[in-house]
Design an enzyme around this catalytic site. Sequence first.
Site, PDB file in Angstrom:
ATOM      1  N   PHE B 163      -9.879 -15.168  -0.757  1.00 26.76           N
ATOM      2  CA  PHE B 163     -11.118 -15.173  -1.002  1.00 26.76           C
ATOM      3  C   PHE B 163     -11.551 -16.312  -1.917  1.00 26.76           C
ATOM      4  O   PHE B 163     -11.233 -16.504  -2.909  1.00 26.76           O
ATOM      5  CB  PHE B 163     -11.190 -13.621  -1.685  1.00 26.76           C
ATOM      6  CG  PHE B 163     -12.702 -13.337  -2.170  1.00 26.76           C
ATOM      7  CD1 PHE B 163     -13.181 -13.394  -3.416  1.00 26.76           C
ATOM      8  CD2 PHE B 163     -13.559 -12.891  -1.055  1.00 26.76           C
ATOM      9  CE1 PHE B 163     -14.346 -12.876  -3.774  1.00 26.76           C
ATOM     10  CE2 PHE B 163     -14.827 -12.384  -1.490  1.00 26.76           C
ATOM     11  CZ  PHE B 163     -15.351 -12.475  -2.718  1.00 26.76           C
ATOM     12  N   LEU B 165     -14.334 -17.774  -3.893  1.00 24.80           N
ATOM     13  CA  LEU B 165     -15.668 -17.809  -4.319  1.00 24.80           C
ATOM     14  C   LEU B 165     -15.897 -18.703  -5.455  1.00 24.80           C
ATOM     15  O   LEU B 165     -16.576 -19.397  -5.355  1.00 24.80           O
ATOM     16  CB  LEU B 165     -16.041 -16.496  -5.134  1.00 24.80           C
ATOM     17  CG  LEU B 165     -17.113 -15.960  -5.837  1.00 24.80           C
ATOM     18  CD1 LEU B 165     -18.373 -16.245  -5.068  1.00 24.80           C
ATOM     19  CD2 LEU B 165     -17.180 -14.738  -6.387  1.00 24.80           C
ATOM     20  N   SER B 166     -14.669 -18.795  -6.517  1.00 26.32           N
ATOM     21  CA  SER B 166     -14.743 -19.740  -7.741  1.00 26.32           C
ATOM     22  C   SER B 166     -14.646 -21.028  -7.498  1.00 26.32           C
ATOM     23  O   SER B 166     -13.921 -21.419  -6.301  1.00 26.32           O
ATOM     24  CB  SER B 166     -13.691 -19.079  -8.375  1.00 26.32           C
ATOM     25  OG  SER B 166     -13.629 -17.848  -9.168  1.00 26.32           O
ATOM     26  N   ALA B 168     -14.941 -25.120  -9.520  1.00 25.69           N
ATOM     27  CA  ALA B 168     -14.628 -25.861 -10.900  1.00 25.69           C
ATOM     28  C   ALA B 168     -15.541 -25.432 -11.656  1.00 25.69           C
ATOM     29  O   ALA B 168     -15.455 -25.383 -12.867  1.00 25.69           O
ATOM     30  CB  ALA B 168     -14.203 -27.393 -10.607  1.00 25.69           C
ATOM     31  N   GLY B 171     -17.239 -20.040 -12.598  1.00 26.40           N
ATOM     32  CA  GLY B 171     -16.195 -18.978 -12.553  1.00 26.40           C
ATOM     33  C   GLY B 171     -16.776 -17.851 -12.833  1.00 26.40           C
ATOM     34  O   GLY B 171     -17.360 -17.032 -11.890  1.00 26.40           O
ATOM     35  N   SER B 198      -6.074 -17.518  -4.711  1.00 33.94           N
ATOM     36  CA  SER B 198      -5.045 -16.941  -4.797  1.00 33.94           C
ATOM     37  C   SER B 198      -4.456 -16.935  -3.138  1.00 33.94           C
ATOM     38  O   SER B 198      -5.092 -16.801  -2.250  1.00 33.94           O
ATOM     39  CB  SER B 198      -5.034 -15.338  -5.242  1.00 33.94           C
ATOM     40  OG  SER B 198      -5.416 -15.348  -6.592  1.00 33.94           O
ATOM     41  N   TYR B 218     -29.354 -17.366  -5.446  1.00 36.46           N
ATOM     42  CA  TYR B 218     -28.198 -16.732  -4.898  1.00 36.46           C
ATOM     43  C   TYR B 218     -28.251 -16.036  -3.589  1.00 36.46           C
ATOM     44  O   TYR B 218     -27.492 -15.607  -2.801  1.00 36.46           O
ATOM     45  CB  TYR B 218     -27.605 -15.593  -5.898  1.00 36.46           C
ATOM     46  CG  TYR B 218     -28.584 -14.773  -6.320  1.00 36.46           C
ATOM     47  CD1 TYR B 218     -29.482 -14.506  -7.089  1.00 36.46           C
ATOM     48  CD2 TYR B 218     -28.523 -13.539  -5.430  1.00 36.46           C
ATOM     49  CE1 TYR B 218     -30.400 -13.341  -7.372  1.00 36.46           C
ATOM     50  CE2 TYR B 218     -29.489 -12.441  -5.732  1.00 36.46           C
ATOM     51  CZ  TYR B 218     -30.421 -12.404  -6.752  1.00 36.46           C
ATOM     52  OH  TYR B 218     -31.139 -11.403  -6.783  1.00 36.46           O
ATOM     53  N   GLU B 403     -10.698 -11.756 -11.621  1.00 36.91           N
ATOM     54  CA  GLU B 403     -11.774 -10.410 -11.167  1.00 36.91           C
ATOM     55  C   GLU B 403     -12.696 -10.115 -12.213  1.00 36.91           C
ATOM     56  O   GLU B 403     -12.909  -8.980 -12.340  1.00 36.91           O
ATOM     57  CB  GLU B 403     -10.804  -9.592 -10.569  1.00 36.91           C
ATOM     58  CG  GLU B 403     -10.222  -9.926  -9.186  1.00 36.91           C
ATOM     59  CD  GLU B 403     -10.251  -8.718  -8.253  1.00 36.91           C
ATOM     60  OE1 GLU B 403     -10.937  -8.106  -8.256  1.00 36.91           O
ATOM     61  OE2 GLU B 403      -9.233  -8.988  -7.416  1.00 36.91           O
TER      62      GLU B 403
END
Lengths: 255, 421
Positions: B163, B165-166, B168, B171, B198, B218, B403
């Site tokens: 997944f 999303l994050s 640098a 976060g 991950s 967004y 998370e």
Amino acid sequence: MAALRALVGVKRVIDYAVKVRVRPDGGGVVTDGVKHSMNPFCEIALEEAVRLRERNLLQEVVVVSCGPPQCQETIRTALAMGADRGVHVEIPAPEYEHFGPLQVAKILAALAKREGVSLVLLGKQAIDDDCNQTGQMTAALLDWPQGTFASALALAGDQLTVEREIDGGLENIRLRLPALVTADLRLNEPRYATLPNIMKAKKKKIEVLKASDLGVDLSSRLGVQRVEEPPQRQAGLKVETVEDLVGKLKEGGLV
Amino acid sequence: MAAALWRSCAKLKRNIPASWKTPHSVFKSSRSEAMTNLMHAPLGMLTEEEMMMKEMVKKFAQDRIAPLVKTMDANAKMDESVLQGLFEQGLMSIEVGPEYGGTGSSVFSVIVVVEELAKVDPAVALLCELQNTITNRMFIVYGTEEQKRTYLPRVAKDLTGSFCLSEAGSGSDAFSLKTRADKKGDYYIINGSKMWISFAEQAGVFFVMANVNPSLGYKGITCFIVDRDTEGLHVGKKEDKLGIRATSTCPVTFENVKVPETSILGQLGQGYKYAIGILNVGRIGIAAQMLGLAQGCFDHTIPYVKERVQFGKSIFDFQGMQHQIAQVATQLEAARLLTYNAARLVEAGKPFIKEASMAKYYSSEVAALTASKCIEWMGGVGFTKDYPIEKYYRDCKIGAIYEGTSNIQLSTIAKCIAQEY
């Protein structure tokens, strides 16, 4: 080929990892609230049956357990491992106190005849009583050939080849079906029930019977007199040489 | 009692269990009335299937994972046999329907499985947790029929997902992400760089959150399904981490990655909503991981404490120790009940956002406290790598961070409370 069907017995016993404690009344061990699971040798017998089933050498695997209502959990685990359907022979608590190999053997023999199976697979012994009698008694009651302490099994037509672990080494025998086999440790390594199979096991049938439905008399000619803890292990002594060892053994009157 | 249950559930065509069992519901079900008619079983009570799954995972973890934990941590690498074993046992597709090759069970089963795995290795538990609560759910809840048919059988068999999303620069402030997806005819071109991803080392498919129209803020964020071997997708070197080292955490860069329009998961501009929705349930999974970590650590420690003798008695017999141990055990139980309750709320189709945040926040705190105390109770040996305790201590810290950091959880809880009054 005729439809070959197997009956597998599974016993619900105290889990092997549990620290067993003697009941205060000295009549047995504490079972209330203690973790129970399927007897490891029964697991091995069941695994063998399921493997034969997967190779289409068997059409159906019927699993049976005798005892209190909680036995259905054990049967359900067997179904999750691949058995097709289950039978629970419910034994009420007072009768379960003196329920032993002879009673089980009578039930299994009656059930084997009723189900018309050609193969009965059992664990060689249960880890709670270590009797190592049920398989042999069942075969005798059925007047079937038996292959006990099996470490390998091969089925071809109605011929069963069994490799047995005996004191002198390994013995190979050939039996003609119908026959009975008891499983020893090295026969196979049982599978874990996969999650999908656990879900599928919900839909498989468990039939509940009473011993009287099979025309079996549960009376026992044995009674447990007393159950005790083994004596506490005493501390030992360390010695430096063999001479010292012999000296100490003689001193203690042990040689 | 059982009869009333039968009548209310019969039209849902479910198998009716004995009166104390909670029926399974497919998690998407919003037909929750049956659940509220249930007898009030203790939270810790599991259905027969959940018990069987728990037993199986426990055995599997002890036999097949426990012997490898130390080496996997030292080498920062998940053993192939562990990954394969998880797939073979159906642990990677718990909520996926049997028509796709999955188990067809519910979210609570995921929690039970993750907790049992985490008792042995929180890193392995994370792998199972992310696959079930993120990868599987993204496809099941938001995927088109075509995407479900293509990917669900594969994630049930051997495909892991990641997944993304994050970044640098984003976060906690996740939706200020900078990765862009520019439309070119029937295609999108993705450019950007993700961080802290991950399983990027093993994953076969990536969920990439990219903005198709930054001027929309967004609302432009869209989720793209990108296969690993797509040109321009580059997985960077994995981070050298303090804990959960067996799982790879890598930067992933996208350089003019071309994907067809059909690779948009669900609908355009819905990425934000999907991410929030998925992570709301995902955090219960993390709570379960932290819970298992704490319990596993505790289970290793207490037998030692009972055996270790000082001043003529076992150190467990000192009242000071007993009080500390009881306090930790109480908090562990509280964390368990928070986690289980949040999962049951999800199953019942009830609101669960506040409870999920509470579970994740509290479990990660309890895990850290438990691991820290366990090292102290073990004394010198707790501080060495010969014993498993120090690994739990290193592994637990991430619980308060990923998370949704603890601060984010607390803000979420406060927001929910604000709406209640």
